[in-house]
Write an enzyme that holds these catalytic residues in place. Structure first.
Site, PDB file in Angstrom:
ATOM      1  CG  HIS A 183      -1.803  -1.179   1.354  1.00 57.68           C
ATOM      2  ND1 HIS A 183      -1.337  -2.418   1.751  1.00 57.68           N
ATOM      3  CD2 HIS A 183      -3.129  -1.325   1.124  1.00 57.68           C
ATOM      4  CE1 HIS A 183      -2.345  -3.281   1.755  1.00 57.68           C
ATOM      5  NE2 HIS A 183      -3.442  -2.643   1.385  1.00 57.68           N
ATOM      6  CG  HIS A 232      -3.601   0.169   5.027  1.00 53.65           C
ATOM      7  ND1 HIS A 232      -4.491   0.523   6.025  1.00 53.65           N
ATOM      8  CD2 HIS A 232      -3.499   1.253   4.221  1.00 53.65           C
ATOM      9  CE1 HIS A 232      -4.906   1.758   5.819  1.00 53.65           C
ATOM     10  NE2 HIS A 232      -4.315   2.229   4.736  1.00 53.65           N
ATOM     11  N   PRO A 246      -5.841  -4.770  11.397  1.00 51.97           N
ATOM     12  CG  PRO A 246      -6.358  -6.561  12.768  1.00 51.97           C
ATOM     13  CD  PRO A 246      -5.216  -5.689  12.359  1.00 51.97           C
ATOM     14  CG  LEU A 247      -8.483  -0.641   8.749  1.00 55.39           C
ATOM     15  CD1 LEU A 247      -9.313  -0.131   7.569  1.00 55.39           C
ATOM     16  CD2 LEU A 247      -7.177   0.140   8.846  1.00 55.39           C
ATOM     17  CG  ASP A 262     -10.557   8.649   5.437  1.00 55.14           C
ATOM     18  OD1 ASP A 262     -10.976   9.631   6.063  1.00 55.14           O
ATOM     19  OD2 ASP A 262      -9.812   8.739   4.447  1.00 55.14           O
ATOM     20  N   GLY A 263     -10.487   4.531   7.405  1.00 56.96           N
ATOM     21  CA  GLY A 263     -11.023   3.226   7.773  1.00 56.96           C
ATOM     22  C   GLY A 263     -11.004   2.994   9.265  1.00 56.96           C
ATOM     23  CB  ILE A 296      -8.989   7.799  -1.113  1.00 53.04           C
ATOM     24  CG1 ILE A 296      -9.000   9.052  -1.990  1.00 53.04           C
ATOM     25  CG2 ILE A 296      -8.831   6.551  -1.981  1.00 53.04           C
ATOM     26  CD1 ILE A 296     -10.086   9.060  -3.065  1.00 53.04           C
ATOM     27  CG  HIS A 336      -5.907   1.687  -0.462  1.00 51.68           C
ATOM     28  ND1 HIS A 336      -5.869   2.308   0.763  1.00 51.68           N
ATOM     29  CD2 HIS A 336      -6.155   0.371  -0.208  1.00 51.68           C
ATOM     30  CE1 HIS A 336      -6.090   1.421   1.715  1.00 51.68           C
ATOM     31  NE2 HIS A 336      -6.270   0.235   1.156  1.00 51.68           N
ATOM     32  NE  ARG A 365     -22.282 -14.656  39.749  1.00 52.32           N
ATOM     33  CZ  ARG A 365     -23.235 -13.742  39.816  1.00 52.32           C
ATOM     34  NH1 ARG A 365     -23.078 -12.554  39.253  1.00 52.32           N
ATOM     35  NH2 ARG A 365     -24.369 -14.002  40.449  1.00 52.32           N
ATOM     36  CG  ASP A 368     -30.383 -12.442  31.781  1.00 56.82           C
ATOM     37  OD1 ASP A 368     -31.489 -11.952  32.113  1.00 56.82           O
ATOM     38  OD2 ASP A 368     -29.307 -12.037  32.235  1.00 56.82           O
TER      39      ASP A 368
END
Length: 672
Positions: free
Chosen positions: A40, A80, A130-131, A167-168, A199, A271, A364, A476
């Site tokens: 990229h 990227h 991972p964005l 942007d992502g 973009i 890109h 718990r 639940d």
């Protein structure tokens, strides 16, 4: 107090050479992507000017000591664009990033992976790609900085966390959780440079979003500055303003993707693909870069190395302050992250006490009780919950809560932000000085999954406390009742999944999670009360080998029942029934951690599992269990989603009972 600006800031007179410094990034990025025929180039070329300002004038790092505790943290959330970071590391002189590594971009065995990977190359603070993960992890880093500074003083802890996000990153829902938490806590040492190039892969971002991103950040309590991302003085002024702000700052850098490529810049074509030889030649002419591929002239490389020297001077000044600090020993212990002996001693005494008392509580609650011992014995642990504190039972006496302007406590109210919580815990762990744990319902591991996977990939000691672990949570209903979640978590490499059967195993699993420095852990805990099941006490941690023979037969072993968590009680009842009803000798194996059992030698596994037919019981999906049951073998558990009803009714309805297990055992014995 500020130990950064005078030492780090370069002269504004270097602005002309800064363009050459930025063009070096552009050239290296387009050359490496072209040689790899993959990558990229657009983002590194578009953000080269802003990155040159940040690294040349502000960022406090020392490539010769990349793990120096008081360094600034830099996170390339838009992972990227990894060639931006690799180019910078070569230019700054990181010893593991010679030009040959850039020439091997994205090749097997190189340091220059497709996306930045923590531990794969020096100076990579976190794995991104991972964005949204990068900006959310950075929130944890910035929070850890303030907590450590409060504890040890700004002579020892005085740094910023800088992020380049695209942007992502900001479109991902995780970003909203992250910026909301950061703004709420007023994390003023967090600065995000947004690559506002408008973009995306498909084309202009207007295809899919009309979001006013600056407005969104302002609404979350951030300071926002908008600049031309190619105006170095404007970027510098914005970073200076951010460093003086009383809240986190977004710098919206209006940029041109692929800046410098005359025919493709501003287009999605830059890109995620090489520019091509013709466009690269045109770009070289356009930016005034007549040099061959991967060559950086000495005067430009020297300017970058001078920036690294300024970082080294700042690091040495810090070391002098550390030497004279009254907090030095405590600070060094915190950074080392070693659990004090008092924790292990406390857990052992706790196990003995509750064996003697035969304490019957939900696991718990057992976790809360064990945490009271742990948190009293060490200040390394930092707890929290995604708005389920008094369901997960993750807070203990005296922890104190973290709040805006008050970072002395040890408990974080993450809000209903499971994904943001997990990512922030990654950041806290990566930063150093703390061991984070955080709670939610097991079913909501779905929401936290992206960051949990990165915990495992980065080998971080992050502890997930996940309660309400089955249909045993009751009324639940199926929306909250985990079925497939254990299988999903167990399928994740380098993740220990603990499902303890009683209070003793719960304490053992906490001990193991704290000791696992290179992998995260998930403690899967019941809502319903469970009896203490151990027949005899041992100082040894029996859960440490993943599974063990909890109950042997008086004579020959006719069948082995394997169970985890709340179903170990059912396994014992089934063994009783088989003996009294069918004269069958059934052994019971408790398997609190598949992963640790897999790591044992074959002889131990065979000793525990035995040669008789096997039946497994777990109130979850079958997936994975056939490995342990073999053929002939049987499984008693869930075959679909749950339902809304009291827990006891649900166990009967779904036939997860002692009678069902005994019947399955009888069938496999007869088949054998």
């Amino acid at each position: 107090m500020n130990h950064q600006a005078p030492a780090m800031r370069a002269s504004a007179a270097s602005a002309a050479s800064e363009l050459d410094m930025a063009n070096a990034i552009r050239a290296l990025a387009m050359d490496a992507v072209q040689q790899a025929n993959s990558g990229h180039p657009g983002m590194p070329m578009g953000m080269a000017d802003a990155a040159a300002v940040l690294f040349n004038r502000f960022l406090k790092i020392d490539p010769s000591r990349p793990d120096w505790p008081d360094r600034d943290r830099f996170v390339l959330s838009a992972g990227h664009g990894s060639m931006l970071q690799y180019a910078l590391h070569f230019l700054l002189g990181y010893e593991d990033m010679p030009v040959e590594q850039l020439q091997r971009f994205r090749q097997l065995g190189s340091r220059t992976a497709g996306h930045p990977e923590y531990g794969h190359a020096l100076g990579i603070e976190t794995t991104t790609g991972p964005l949204g993960q990068g900006i959310a992890t950075a929130v944890g880093m910035a929070l850890a900085e303030r907590m450590l500074a409060t504890r040890f003083g700004e002579d020892l802890v005085d740094h910023h966390t800088y992020v380049i996000a695209g942007d992502g990153c900001l479109q991902e829902g995780l970003s909203h959780e992250a910026i909301d938490l950061a703004g709420h806590l007023g994390l003023a040492r967090l600065v995000v440079l947004w690559d506002d190039n408008r973009i995306s892969i498909d084309g202009p971002t207007s295809l899919s979003t009309s979001m006013d991103q600056p407005g969104r950040f302002r609404a979350a309590g951030w300071n926002v500055v908008a600049v031309d991302g190619h105006d170095t003085e404007a970027v510098s002024a914005a970073i200076g303003e951010a460093r003086a702000a009383d809240r986190p700052t977004l710098i919206a850098c209006r940029s041109i993707i692929g800046r410098g490529a005359p025919n493709l810049q501003g287009s999605e074509k830059t890109h995620g693909a090489p520019l091509g030889d013709t466009e690269i030649a045109a770009a070289r002419q356009n930016i005034g870069w007549p040099h061959p591929p991967f060559h950086v002239p000495g005067e430009i490389l020297g300017a970058w190395r001078a920036a690294a020297e300024r970082g080294k001077a700042a690091r040495r000044a810090w070391e002098r302050r550390r030497e004279s600090s009254p907090h030095r020993e405590a600070f060094d212990r915190a950074i080392a992250g070693e659990m004090p002996d008092a924790v292990l001693e406390g857990i052992r005494a706790f196990r003995k006490e509750h064996f003697d008392k035969a304490t019957k509580v939900a696991t718990r609650k057992a976790s809360e009780m064990a945490l009271a011992v742990i948190n009293a014995a060490t200040e390394l642990t930092v707890g929290g919950s995604a708005d389920l504190t008094h369901s997960n039972l993750t807070i203990t006496k005296g922890m104190g809560r973290i709040e805006r302007g008050g970072f002395a406590g040890r408990y974080i109210h993450y809000g209903i932000r499971e994904h943001g919580m997990a990512a922030a815990m990654n950041g806290i762990a990566l930063h150093g000085g703390f061991i984070p744990y955080g709670g939610t319902f097991l079913c909501f591991a779905d929401y936290a999954r992206g960051a949990m996977r990165l915990s495992a990939l980065m080998r971080q000691r992050v502890i997930y406390v996940m309660t309400h672990d089955s249909i045993g949570l009751g009324e639940d209903g199926p929306t909250h009742q985990p079925v497939e979640h254990l299988a999903m978590l167990r399928a994740t490499p380098n993740l220990n999944v603990f499902r303890p059967a009683d209070i003793v195993e719960t304490a053992e699993c906490w001990e193991l999670a704290l000791a696992a420095r290179n992998r995260p852990s998930v403690l899967v805990l019941s809502r319903q009360n469970l009896p203490m099941l151990r027949a005899m006490h041992s100082d040894l941690n029996r859960s440490a080998r993943g599974a063990y023979l909890m109950r042997e037969t008086a004579g020959a072993r006719d069948v082995t029942i394997i169970a985890t968590g709340s179903e170990v009680e059912i396994a014992h009842a089934a063994a009783d029934l088989l003996r009294s009803r069918d004269s069958i000798g059934a052994a019971v194996v408790s398997m609190p951690c598949w992963e640790l059992f897999e790591e044992q030698d074959e002889a131990y596994r065979n000793e525990v599992l035995g040669s008789a037919p096997r039946v497994a019981v777990e109130a979850a999906a079958r997936l994975g269990w056939d490995r342990w049951t073999g053929n002939p073998g049987a499984f008693v558990g869930m075959t679909g989603f749950g339902a809304s009803a009291p827990a006891a009714d649900l166990y009967r309805h779904f036939a997860i009972t002692a009678e069902a297990v005994a019947d399955a055992a009888l069938a496999v014995v007869r088949k054998d």
